[in-house]
Design an enzyme around this catalytic site. Structure first.
Site, PDB file in Angstrom:
ATOM      1  N   ARG A  54     -14.033  -6.474   8.999  1.00  0.00           N
ATOM      2  CA  ARG A  54     -14.056  -5.279   8.149  1.00  0.00           C
ATOM      3  C   ARG A  54     -15.439  -5.022   7.556  1.00  0.00           C
ATOM      4  NH1 ARG A  54      -8.876  -3.484   6.148  1.00  0.00           N
ATOM      5  NH2 ARG A  54      -7.155  -4.941   6.490  1.00  0.00           N
ATOM      6  N   ASN A  75      -8.599  -2.452  -2.485  1.00  0.00           N
ATOM      7  CA  ASN A  75      -9.953  -2.089  -2.087  1.00  0.00           C
ATOM      8  C   ASN A  75     -10.201  -0.586  -2.139  1.00  0.00           C
ATOM      9  OD1 ASN A  75      -8.136  -2.231   0.291  1.00  0.00           O
ATOM     10  ND2 ASN A  75      -9.909  -1.459   1.407  1.00  0.00           N
ATOM     11  N   HIS A  76      -9.137   0.222  -2.134  1.00  0.00           N
ATOM     12  CA  HIS A  76      -9.313   1.673  -2.229  1.00  0.00           C
ATOM     13  C   HIS A  76      -9.410   2.161  -3.673  1.00  0.00           C
ATOM     14  CE1 HIS A  76      -8.983   3.333   1.913  1.00  0.00           C
ATOM     15  NE2 HIS A  76      -8.572   2.093   2.134  1.00  0.00           N
ATOM     16  N   ASP A 119      -5.967   7.735  -1.222  1.00  0.00           N
ATOM     17  CA  ASP A 119      -6.624   7.902   0.085  1.00  0.00           C
ATOM     18  C   ASP A 119      -5.604   7.971   1.218  1.00  0.00           C
ATOM     19  OD1 ASP A 119      -9.215   7.984  -0.936  1.00  0.00           O
ATOM     20  OD2 ASP A 119      -9.497   5.823  -0.758  1.00  0.00           O
ATOM     21  N   ARG A 120      -6.053   8.529   2.323  1.00  0.00           N
ATOM     22  CA  ARG A 120      -5.280   8.670   3.567  1.00  0.00           C
ATOM     23  C   ARG A 120      -4.166   9.704   3.437  1.00  0.00           C
ATOM     24  NH1 ARG A 120      -7.462   4.685   6.644  1.00  0.00           N
ATOM     25  NH2 ARG A 120      -7.905   2.652   5.696  1.00  0.00           N
ATOM     26  N   HIS A 142      -3.984  -8.157  -3.775  1.00  0.00           N
ATOM     27  CA  HIS A 142      -4.003  -7.090  -2.773  1.00  0.00           C
ATOM     28  C   HIS A 142      -4.408  -7.602  -1.399  1.00  0.00           C
ATOM     29  CE1 HIS A 142      -4.385  -3.252  -0.831  1.00  0.00           C
ATOM     30  NE2 HIS A 142      -5.588  -3.599  -0.426  1.00  0.00           N
ATOM     31  N   ASP A 181       0.823  -1.213   0.000  1.00  0.00           N
ATOM     32  CA  ASP A 181       0.000   0.000   0.000  1.00  0.00           C
ATOM     33  C   ASP A 181       0.858   1.264   0.000  1.00  0.00           C
ATOM     34  OD1 ASP A 181      -1.660  -2.123   0.569  1.00  0.00           O
ATOM     35  OD2 ASP A 181      -2.818  -1.068   2.095  1.00  0.00           O
ATOM     36  N   ASP A 208      -4.031   0.012  -3.577  1.00  0.00           N
ATOM     37  CA  ASP A 208      -4.191   1.068  -2.572  1.00  0.00           C
ATOM     38  C   ASP A 208      -3.186   2.192  -2.800  1.00  0.00           C
ATOM     39  OD1 ASP A 208      -6.273  -0.363  -1.527  1.00  0.00           O
ATOM     40  OD2 ASP A 208      -5.512  -0.408   0.537  1.00  0.00           O
ATOM     41  N   HIS A 214      -2.394  -4.878   2.001  1.00  0.00           N
ATOM     42  CA  HIS A 214      -3.692  -4.610   2.636  1.00  0.00           C
ATOM     43  C   HIS A 214      -3.620  -4.340   4.133  1.00  0.00           C
ATOM     44  CE1 HIS A 214      -7.992  -4.425   2.692  1.00  0.00           C
ATOM     45  NE2 HIS A 214      -8.215  -5.600   3.229  1.00  0.00           N
ATOM     46  N   HIS A 223      -0.923   4.574  -0.561  1.00  0.00           N
ATOM     47  CA  HIS A 223      -1.883   5.486   0.073  1.00  0.00           C
ATOM     48  C   HIS A 223      -1.466   6.952   0.019  1.00  0.00           C
ATOM     49  CE1 HIS A 223      -5.057   2.923   1.404  1.00  0.00           C
ATOM     50  NE2 HIS A 223      -4.282   2.155   2.162  1.00  0.00           N
TER      51      HIS A 223
END
Length: 240
Positions: free
Chosen positions: A211, A112-113, A83-84, A162, A52, A80, A238, A54
């Protein structure tokens, strides 16, 4: 007007934001490239595998500084990208431009992002709005996400994904037959691949993940999957 990919890469390495037109062109051209790839992409070692990112753009630059920049080093990114972090636009712009310029040297999987729903909640949508004043770049990137491959197999022996495994996927051929083009669903094999996590080693099978999507799975599930597909390892991201 023709897109100058090399110029885009140079400016991105320098931390400059691309024009919205350039972002749209990169997304459209990279989408076509990714859409031609199979769900499961076979590649050969040596390859540097990255988890990731991010939106940590400067960490990405440091990875390239340590490992060597493309195309001198082959890279596999496990998803991923956004985001973040505060530099998701620059991060995914650079990765897509590099994929477009060196398609056999850079491989990108879906996390998943890489989803419209998730990026609306965790920062990427707001970042695109702030940096471009509209959602056009966000729409271009999220359309591109629909075309990302789901898994990579390195040297016929290392299964890279992932998130994790799925009770719906016993053989890799089932994964090859999935329709990956579209938003990540709330359940099913595609959701499991990007959301699932390893659980306790003594877990006998799959258990619902806390989750709210995907499953947890133990060592016996991994062993069965590897044996059924003639492989030696599962490599995933992940989680920290």
């Amino acid at each position: 007007m023709k897109l100058d990919v090399d110029s885009c890469i140079s400016r991105l390495y320098a931390g400059q934001l691309l024009d919205e037109w350039e972002v749209t062109q990169i997304c459209e051209q990279t989408h076509a490239l990714l859409a031609a790839e199979p769900n499961v992409v076979p590649i050969s070692a040596p390859v540097t595998v990255v988890g990731d990112v991010h939106g940590q753009f400067f960490d990405l630059l440091e990875i390239f500084q340590i490992g060597g920049p493309p195309p001198s080093t082959n890279y596999l990114f496990l998803g991923d990208y956004v985001d973040r972090g505060h530099h998701s636009v620059e991060t995914i712009s650079l990765l897509c431009a590099l994929k477009l310029r060196y398609p056999q040297r850079i491989h990108l999987l879906r996390g998943n992002h890489e989803s419209r729903n998730i990026t609306r909640t965790y920062g990427f949508y707001a970042e695109c709005q702030t940096k471009y004043g509209s959602a056009q770049a966000w729409r271009a990137f999220t359309d591109l996400f629909d075309a990302l491959a789901l898994a990579v197999i390195i040297d016929d022996s290392i299964f890279c994904v992932h998130g994790g495994l799925s009770p719906s996927i016993v053989h890799v051929d089932q994964l090859r037959a999935l329709d990956r083009f579209g938003e990540i669903p709330h359940e099913g094999a595609l959701a499991d691949l990007v959301w699932s996590d390893p659980g306790d080693d003594d877990t006998p099978g799959f258990a619902r993940s806390q989750r709210g999507a995907g499953f947890t799975f133990g060592a016996r599930v991994v062993d069965r999957f590897l044996h059924a597909n003639g492989m030696a390892h599962v490599l995933r991201a992940h989680q920290l």
